[in-house]
Motif scaffolding. Structure first.
Motif, PDB file in Angstrom:
ATOM      1  N   HIS A 175       0.823  -1.217   0.000  1.00 42.38           N
ATOM      2  CA  HIS A 175       0.000   0.000   0.000  1.00 42.38           C
ATOM      3  C   HIS A 175       0.850   1.258   0.000  1.00 42.38           C
ATOM      4  CE1 HIS A 175      -2.705  -3.096   1.524  1.00 42.38           C
ATOM      5  NE2 HIS A 175      -3.663  -2.396   0.975  1.00 42.38           N
ATOM      6  N   GLY A 187      -7.239   2.881  -9.393  1.00 40.42           N
ATOM      7  CA  GLY A 187      -7.569   2.806  -7.967  1.00 40.42           C
ATOM      8  C   GLY A 187      -6.844   3.830  -7.130  1.00 40.42           C
ATOM      9  N   ASP A 188      -6.983   3.666  -5.802  1.00 43.86           N
ATOM     10  CA  ASP A 188      -6.347   4.552  -4.806  1.00 43.86           C
ATOM     11  C   ASP A 188      -6.885   5.985  -4.813  1.00 43.86           C
ATOM     12  OD1 ASP A 188      -4.710   3.570  -2.851  1.00 43.86           O
ATOM     13  OD2 ASP A 188      -2.883   3.580  -4.056  1.00 43.86           O
TER      14      ASP A 188
HETATM   15  C1  LIG Z   1       3.796   0.615  -3.372  1.00 40.27           C
HETATM   16  C2  LIG Z   1       2.397   0.645  -3.879  1.00 40.27           C
HETATM   17  N1  LIG Z   1       1.990  -0.295  -4.752  1.00 40.27           N
HETATM   18  C3  LIG Z   1       0.720  -0.297  -5.213  1.00 40.27           C
HETATM   19  C4  LIG Z   1      -0.165   0.685  -4.822  1.00 40.27           C
HETATM   20  C5  LIG Z   1      -1.554   0.700  -5.385  1.00 40.27           C
HETATM   21  N2  LIG Z   1      -2.511   0.027  -4.538  1.00 40.27           N
HETATM   22  C6  LIG Z   1      -2.162  -0.683  -3.466  1.00 40.27           C
HETATM   23  S1  LIG Z   1      -3.490  -1.325  -2.669  1.00 40.27           S
HETATM   24  C7  LIG Z   1      -4.562  -0.670  -3.796  1.00 40.27           C
HETATM   25  C8  LIG Z   1      -6.041  -0.900  -3.713  1.00 40.27           C
HETATM   26  C9  LIG Z   1      -6.641  -0.479  -2.410  1.00 40.27           C
HETATM   27  O1  LIG Z   1      -6.179  -1.268  -1.346  1.00 40.27           O
HETATM   28  P1  LIG Z   1      -7.062  -2.433  -0.705  1.00 40.27           P
HETATM   29  O2  LIG Z   1      -6.283  -3.101   0.351  1.00 40.27           O
HETATM   30  O3  LIG Z   1      -7.613  -3.321  -1.777  1.00 40.27           O
HETATM   31  O4  LIG Z   1      -8.190  -1.551  -0.062  1.00 40.27           O
HETATM   32  P2  LIG Z   1      -9.752  -1.849  -0.007  1.00 40.27           P
HETATM   33  O5  LIG Z   1     -10.188  -2.135  -1.421  1.00 40.27           O
HETATM   34  O6  LIG Z   1      -9.896  -3.010   0.904  1.00 40.27           O
HETATM   35  O7  LIG Z   1     -10.342  -0.580   0.538  1.00 40.27           O
HETATM   36  C10 LIG Z   1      -3.883   0.048  -4.760  1.00 40.27           C
HETATM   37  C11 LIG Z   1      -4.502   0.744  -5.911  1.00 40.27           C
HETATM   38  C12 LIG Z   1       0.295   1.655  -3.905  1.00 40.27           C
HETATM   39  N3  LIG Z   1      -0.520   2.630  -3.465  1.00 40.27           N
HETATM   40  N4  LIG Z   1       1.566   1.628  -3.452  1.00 40.27           N
END
Ligand SMILES: Cc1ncc(C[n+]2csc(CCOP(=O)(O)OP(=O)(O)O)c2C)c(N)n1
Ligand SMILES: Nc1ncnc2c1ncn2[C@@H]1O[C@H](COP(=O)(O)OP(=O)(O)O)[C@@H](O)[C@H]1O
Ligand SMILES: [Mg+2]
Length: 351
Positions: free
Chosen positions: A57, A268-269
């Motif tokens: 993350h 995403g994010d």
């Molecule tokens: C180093 C790094 N790699 C990849 C990402 C992109 N990324 C990581 S998790 C994620 C999706 C959201 O996280 P998740 O744990 O699936 O959250 P939820 O859907 O449960 O809210 C994204 C887009 C990032 N922010 N940083």
């Protein structure tokens, strides 16, 4: 510093300024076996948990983890607040489970991390009421967030979208993904704050639930198409998305169209809200008075051709049709893409 000194020094002393009336219900916060919150019977209590893992993350790199201490604390709260407000509820409190590497257990890192965490707490009106601290070789932050909603207000689920509804998204999308993929570019640098310090749309989410018109809502964490796929699956509908309507920030407008759209559809994010409203509802300024976040109509809910089994992980792409300037985007005619894009969003496990 011992574990207990660490907890009391960095997490016990919270600024009470900005505490809300609902926070008087917190009878006991940090320090005992569990937090105690008085339940006001006519309210609904919402709870969720999200975990942020070093290297998944946020960057694996220790230098970056050090530099981003404030932002990591902020983002851990923000992504949880986002889930609470995506139901339409008012964020109330959080619990913080911290697996902390020895090298970060120092004044510099913890001081900044706690500052970022409490900055977000203050901004979104939540109190830290407990947690757990362990040692680990990588940094892992798990936050449980709680929210409240009066019984008279319905939470907005993913399951209520109806054929004919319009689909809206808040703010702009694709920014965080671009910043993650191209951190060294000028545009990537301008958008870095969108990746590291996302803004949960707290006022908008609560307002949409209180006016009672939204048929479905969720936040965009994994990518627009994949997340809308969950909404389609739970509502048993399909969607038509107009790619030329996707709200795009000024910096992202400078990026080549196909690459920009890939970030917007699958990145995403963003932690923006997507929601559906009956077509008869005009989203006037009146309706959204007191909400400063812009919202944009990006498509409409259409009929599902065939009922999809719950376990179908490709549901997202199969239920969502794309159009660009009125023309369908297909395998045969993928314009504005060179070839039809992979529409999968972020997945922790994929086969
Ligand atoms: C180093 C790094 N790699 C990849 C990402 C992109 N990324 C990581 S998790 C994620 C999706 C959201 O996280 P998740 O744990 O699936 O959250 P939820 O859907 O449960 O809210 C994204 C887009 C990032 N922010 N940083
Ligand atoms: N390990 C787990 N145990 C129980 N429920 C889970 C687990 N992982 C996810 N869930 C539930 O599955 C649903 C989808 O999870 P997730 O994709 O993480 O949601 P979001 O994207 O909103 O954070 C949520 O209701 C969540 O509570
Ligand atoms: Mg996810």
């Amino acid at each position: 510093m011992t574990e207990f000194e660490l907890i009391y020094r960095y997490f016990k002393a919270q600024d009470t300024e900005g505490a809300s009336i609902e926070h008087t219900a917190i009878i006991k916060d940090l320090g005992d076996d569990a937090a105690v919150v008085a339940i006001n019977a006519p309210s609904q209590w919402l709870t969720c948990v999200d975990t942020l893992v070093q290297g998944r993350h946020f960057s694996e790199d220790w230098q970056q983890v050090s530099e981003l201490a404030f932002a990591i604390g902020y983002k851990a709260v923000a992504v949880n607040v986002s889930d609470i407000v995506a139901m339409g509820a008012k964020p109330h409190s959080i619990l913080l489970a911290l697996a902390l590497p020895e090298r970060l257990a120092n004044e510099t890192w913890l001081g900044e991390f706690a500052k970022g965490l409490f900055h977000a707490c203050k901004q979104f009106g939540v109190r830290l009421i407990g947690g757990d601290t362990t040692r680990n070789d990588k940094l892992i932050i798990s936050i449980t967030a709680n929210g409240i909603l009066p019984v008279a207000i319905q939470p907005v689920y993913r399951s209520g979208a109806k054929v004919g509804d319009k689909i809206y998204v808040s703010g702009t999308i694709g920014d965080a993904s671009y910043a993650l993929n191209y951190p060294e570019t000028e545009v990537g640098k301008q958008l870095a704050h969108r990746l590291h310090m996302p803004t949960p749309r707290s006022i908008l989410g609560q307002k949409l639930a209180s006016i009672g018109l939204a048929t479905a809502m969720m936040d965009v964490s994994d990518g627009l198409v994949q997340d809308l796929g969950h909404l389609c699956q739970q509502s048993q509908v399909a969607m038509s998305l107009q790619l030329d309507q996707l709200p795009t920030s000024k910096p992202l407008q400078q990026v080549e169209l196909a690459e920009r759209l890939r970030c917007q559809l699958t990145g995403g994010d963003d932690y923006e809200l997507v929601f559906t409203l009956p077509a008869s509802v005009q989203l006037s300024q009146d309706l959204l008075s007191s909400v400063s976040t812009p919202v944009t109509c990006i498509g409409e809910v259409i009929e599902l051709q065939q009922v999809q089994p719950v376990g179908n992980t490709n549901f997202g792409s199969s239920a969502i049709e794309l159009t660009y300037q009125g023309t369908a985007v297909t395998e045969q005619a993928p314009y504005p893409f060179d070839g039809f894009p992979n529409l999968h969003g972020y997945q922790h496990f994929s086969s």
